[in-house]
Design an enzyme around this catalytic site. Structure first.
Site, mmCIF file in Angstrom:
data_model
loop_
_atom_site.group_PDB
_atom_site.id
_atom_site.type_symbol
_atom_site.label_atom_id
_atom_site.label_comp_id
_atom_site.label_asym_id
_atom_site.label_seq_id
_atom_site.Cartn_x
_atom_site.Cartn_y
_atom_site.Cartn_z
ATOM 1 N N CYS A 121 0.804 -1.224 0.000
ATOM 2 C CA CYS A 121 0.000 0.000 0.000
ATOM 3 C C CYS A 121 0.839 1.276 0.000
ATOM 4 C CB CYS A 121 -0.952 -0.003 1.187
ATOM 5 S SG CYS A 121 -2.021 -1.458 1.257
ATOM 6 N N HIS A 245 -2.923 6.872 2.511
ATOM 7 C CA HIS A 245 -3.446 5.621 1.964
ATOM 8 C C HIS A 245 -4.835 5.373 2.531
ATOM 9 C CE1 HIS A 245 -4.209 1.504 1.134
ATOM 10 N NE2 HIS A 245 -3.906 1.072 2.343
ATOM 11 N N ASN A 279 -10.380 -0.226 0.058
ATOM 12 C CA ASN A 279 -8.923 -0.193 0.121
ATOM 13 C C ASN A 279 -8.384 -0.796 -1.171
ATOM 14 O OD1 ASN A 279 -6.188 -0.809 0.548
ATOM 15 N ND2 ASN A 279 -6.475 -1.239 2.719
#
Length: 323
Positions: A121, A245, A279
């Site tokens: 990520c 993120h 996500n």
């Protein structure tokens, strides 16, 4: 004997963005039909309302090509202008062949450098730092960076702790030379002693120790952002947009709160793309930026703080100017 060296470039900037969200929208109610969960439970824990899933036959390179072409168009460049392609991804089904070579060829970027970068990520921020250094060193003139993930291939669809979080998508940025710096120094690192917090279970399914990752992210990431601000030679009050993120809405809010406690403005725009995108790992930061640009929430010239973090546990941050 004296060897020739490529002339260096003093400054770099992001020239354009592009993104792609798969068409299939999956709501919390859709997930509750196949697992023991519900809309309130998901919203309360991670803040997600819906996410996008790619088609079964779509691949990571498929997603990346669309975003890459859109970033080139936004930057006003042709494929022949690109010297290097970096694909940030952790969801290629195997290590060989890499995504970048396939993506480069399909976009029409012929016989140029192309490689994948896996920092999970944090991959987009790692790639922006790498691309900026390539341009500054004279190794490349323009670099296409793409964050692309198909996480639905790596998640147990019946694992309610993880299947509710992860989704698919891609987004890209073009990095090139500038008269004045538009990309600050990258501040990066890894907490390898915590590597077991996020891993592939049975070498097949992505798994994370949610509470432990939450505690680490809400403690460690805001200081990384402050280090990136200091490295750029500015103050927290200079940040117009925070783009962490998109892991969890509570994590995003905690990072913003800590930065404001250190001097960031109350009117600082905070990316919350997690709510409707889930996500998307290395794609999450550029996806959020491209949507905020389209929605008019951020403008050309805004100062943005990007902070990525994820498996490894890897992290990276830098200050950039919005194109």
């Amino acid at each position: 004997m004296k060897l020739n060296q490529t002339p260096r470039v003093d400054a770099t900037r992001i020239l354009g963005f592009g993104s792609y969200r798969p068409e299939r929208v999956v709501t919390n109610d859709d997930l509750s039909a196949i697992m023991d969960t519900n809309d309130e439970w998901i919203r309360t824990r991670v803040g997600i309302v819906e996410r996008r899933f790619a088609d079964k036959d779509q691949t990571v390179p498929d997603l990346a090509v669309i975003a890459g072409n859109r970033a080139l168009a936004d930057a006003g460049l042709k494929p022949s202008d690109i010297d290097t392609v970096i694909v940030a991804t952790c969801t290629m089904p195997c290590g060989i062949p890499n995504a970048a070579a396939q993506v480069s060829s399909r976009i029409g970027i012929e016989n140029k450098g192309a490689f994948d970068l896996n920092a999970a990520c944090a991959g987009f921020c790692y790639s922006i730092g790498t691309a900026s250094d390539l341009v500054r060193a004279g190794t490349a003139r323009h670099v296409l960076v793409i964050g692309a993930e198909k996480l639905t291939d790596s998640v147990d669809p019946y694992d309610r702790a993880n299947a509710i979080i992860f989704a698919d998508g891609s987004a890209a940025a073009v990095i090139g030379p500038a008269e004045e710096p538009g990309i600050g120094p990258v501040v990066w690192g890894s907490a390898g002693e915590l590597v077991d917090l996020i891993y592939m279970r049975e070498d097949r399914y992505l798994f994370q120790e949610g509470q432990s990752v939450f505690r680490w992210a809400t403690t460690a990431i805001a200081p990384i952002g402050l280090q990136a601000i200091e490295a750029a030679g500015i103050t927290p009050a200079d940040i117009d947009v925070l783009v962490p993120h998109q892991a969890n809405l509570r994590i995003v809010e905690a990072i913003a709160k800590k930065l404001r406690a250190k001097g960031a403005r109350q009117d600082m725009v905070v990316a919350e793309d997690i709510v409707t995108s889930g996500n998307t790992s290395s794609a999450s930061i550029p996806l959020a930026i491209d949507r905020m640009r389209a929605d008019g929430k951020i403008r050309s010239g805004d100062t943005m703080l990007l902070v990525g973090f994820g498996a490894g546990l890897s992290y990276a941050g830098q200050v950039v100017i919005c194109p």
